[in-house]
Scaffold this motif. Structure first.
Motif, short mmCIF file in Angstrom:
data_model
loop_
_atom_site.label_atom_id
_atom_site.label_comp_id
_atom_site.label_asym_id
_atom_site.label_seq_id
_atom_site.Cartn_x
_atom_site.Cartn_y
_atom_site.Cartn_z
N UNK A 22 -11.69 1.06 3.58
CA UNK A 22 -10.30 0.73 3.26
C UNK A 22 -10.08 -0.77 3.38
N UNK A 23 -10.58 -1.37 4.45
CA UNK A 23 -10.45 -2.82 4.64
C UNK A 23 -11.13 -3.58 3.51
N UNK A 24 -12.29 -3.09 3.08
CA UNK A 24 -13.01 -3.73 1.98
C UNK A 24 -12.23 -3.64 0.66
N UNK A 25 -11.56 -2.50 0.42
CA UNK A 25 -10.75 -2.34 -0.79
C UNK A 25 -9.60 -3.34 -0.83
N UNK A 26 -9.06 -3.69 0.34
CA UNK A 26 -7.95 -4.66 0.41
C UNK A 26 -8.49 -6.08 0.30
N UNK A 43 -7.01 -4.80 -9.39
CA UNK A 43 -6.08 -3.79 -8.94
C UNK A 43 -4.87 -4.48 -8.32
N UNK A 44 -3.68 -3.97 -8.58
CA UNK A 44 -2.45 -4.56 -8.05
C UNK A 44 -2.04 -3.85 -6.77
N UNK A 45 -1.16 -4.51 -6.01
CA UNK A 45 -0.62 -3.89 -4.80
C UNK A 45 0.12 -2.61 -5.15
N UNK A 46 0.86 -2.63 -6.25
CA UNK A 46 1.60 -1.44 -6.68
C UNK A 46 0.65 -0.27 -6.93
N UNK A 47 -0.45 -0.51 -7.60
CA UNK A 47 -1.44 0.55 -7.86
C UNK A 47 -2.04 1.07 -6.55
N UNK A 48 -2.36 0.16 -5.64
CA UNK A 48 -2.97 0.54 -4.38
C UNK A 48 -2.00 1.39 -3.56
N UNK A 49 -0.71 1.06 -3.62
CA UNK A 49 0.32 1.76 -2.85
C UNK A 49 0.54 3.20 -3.31
N UNK A 50 0.06 3.56 -4.49
CA UNK A 50 0.24 4.92 -5.00
C UNK A 50 -0.40 5.98 -4.11
N UNK A 51 -1.41 5.61 -3.33
CA UNK A 51 -2.10 6.55 -2.46
C UNK A 51 -1.62 6.52 -1.01
N UNK A 52 -0.55 5.75 -0.75
CA UNK A 52 -0.02 5.63 0.62
C UNK A 52 0.91 6.81 0.90
N UNK A 53 0.71 7.46 2.05
CA UNK A 53 1.52 8.62 2.43
C UNK A 53 2.86 8.23 3.03
N UNK A 54 2.90 7.15 3.81
CA UNK A 54 4.14 6.78 4.49
C UNK A 54 4.12 5.29 4.81
N UNK A 65 12.63 -8.04 6.86
CA UNK A 65 11.22 -7.64 6.88
C UNK A 65 10.38 -8.55 7.76
N UNK A 66 9.55 -7.95 8.59
CA UNK A 66 8.57 -8.68 9.39
C UNK A 66 7.16 -8.26 8.98
N UNK A 67 6.93 -6.95 8.88
CA UNK A 67 5.61 -6.40 8.50
C UNK A 67 5.79 -4.90 8.24
N UNK A 68 4.67 -4.24 8.00
CA UNK A 68 4.70 -2.79 7.80
C UNK A 68 3.36 -2.20 8.21
N UNK A 69 3.40 -0.90 8.50
CA UNK A 69 2.18 -0.12 8.70
C UNK A 69 2.18 0.95 7.63
N UNK A 70 1.03 1.14 7.00
CA UNK A 70 0.90 2.08 5.90
C UNK A 70 -0.03 3.21 6.29
N UNK A 71 0.45 4.44 6.23
CA UNK A 71 -0.38 5.60 6.53
C UNK A 71 -1.18 5.96 5.28
N UNK A 72 -2.49 5.79 5.37
CA UNK A 72 -3.36 6.04 4.21
C UNK A 72 -4.24 7.27 4.38
N UNK A 73 -4.27 7.85 5.58
CA UNK A 73 -4.99 9.11 5.82
C UNK A 73 -4.33 9.80 7.00
N UNK A 74 -4.20 11.11 6.88
CA UNK A 74 -3.58 11.87 7.96
C UNK A 74 -4.09 13.29 7.96
#
Length: 118
Positions: A22-26, A43-54, A65-74
């Motif tokens: 995942x880190x390598x993909x970013x 690949x765009x950020x918008x495309x990458x965000x399509x697989x984000x759960x939360x 806004x300061x930052x965010x955490x993205x749930x990519x697997x659960x």
């Protein structure tokens, strides 16, 4: 003739591999080529965000806004992309893995803009 038995990965090794991927993909966004035109498209950020759960928003006291955490697997392993620390944080049972990345997808900029639209 004896078969060579491959050592299976431990849960921690699997989690580490997933976080590193995942880190390598970013850090190294995927490139797609259009063979007919030789066009190269990242690949765009918008495309990458399509697989984000939360999205877990991290805001300043004034709710900007300061930052965010993205749930990519659960469900099995839980994996979060933390844009405050630029780490992919994986949790699976009692195992915890952290792997750094460079935000070459500009996810932080994308989410800052997205948060401002709310």
């Amino acid at each position: 003739m004896s078969a060579v038995k491959k050592k299976s990965e431990t849960c921690e090794e699997q989690l580490r591999r997933m976080c590193e991927n995942i880190a390598d993909d970013i850090s190294n966004p995927k490139i797609s080529k259009d063979d007919g035109k030789e066009a190269i498209e990242l690949q765009t950020a918008h495309e990458w965000m399509e697989d984000v759960y939360d999205i877990e928003w991290i805001t300043h006291n004034d709710h900007t806004y300061k930052a965010a955490r993205l749930l990519v697997a659960g469900g099995g392993p839980n994996i979060w992309v933390n844009l405050q620390t630029n780490t992919v944080d994986g949790y699976w049972g009692c195992d915890k893995v952290e792997h750094g990345f460079v935000d070459n997808l500009c996810l932080d900029d994308y989410l800052s803009e997205l948060h401002g639209c709310k």
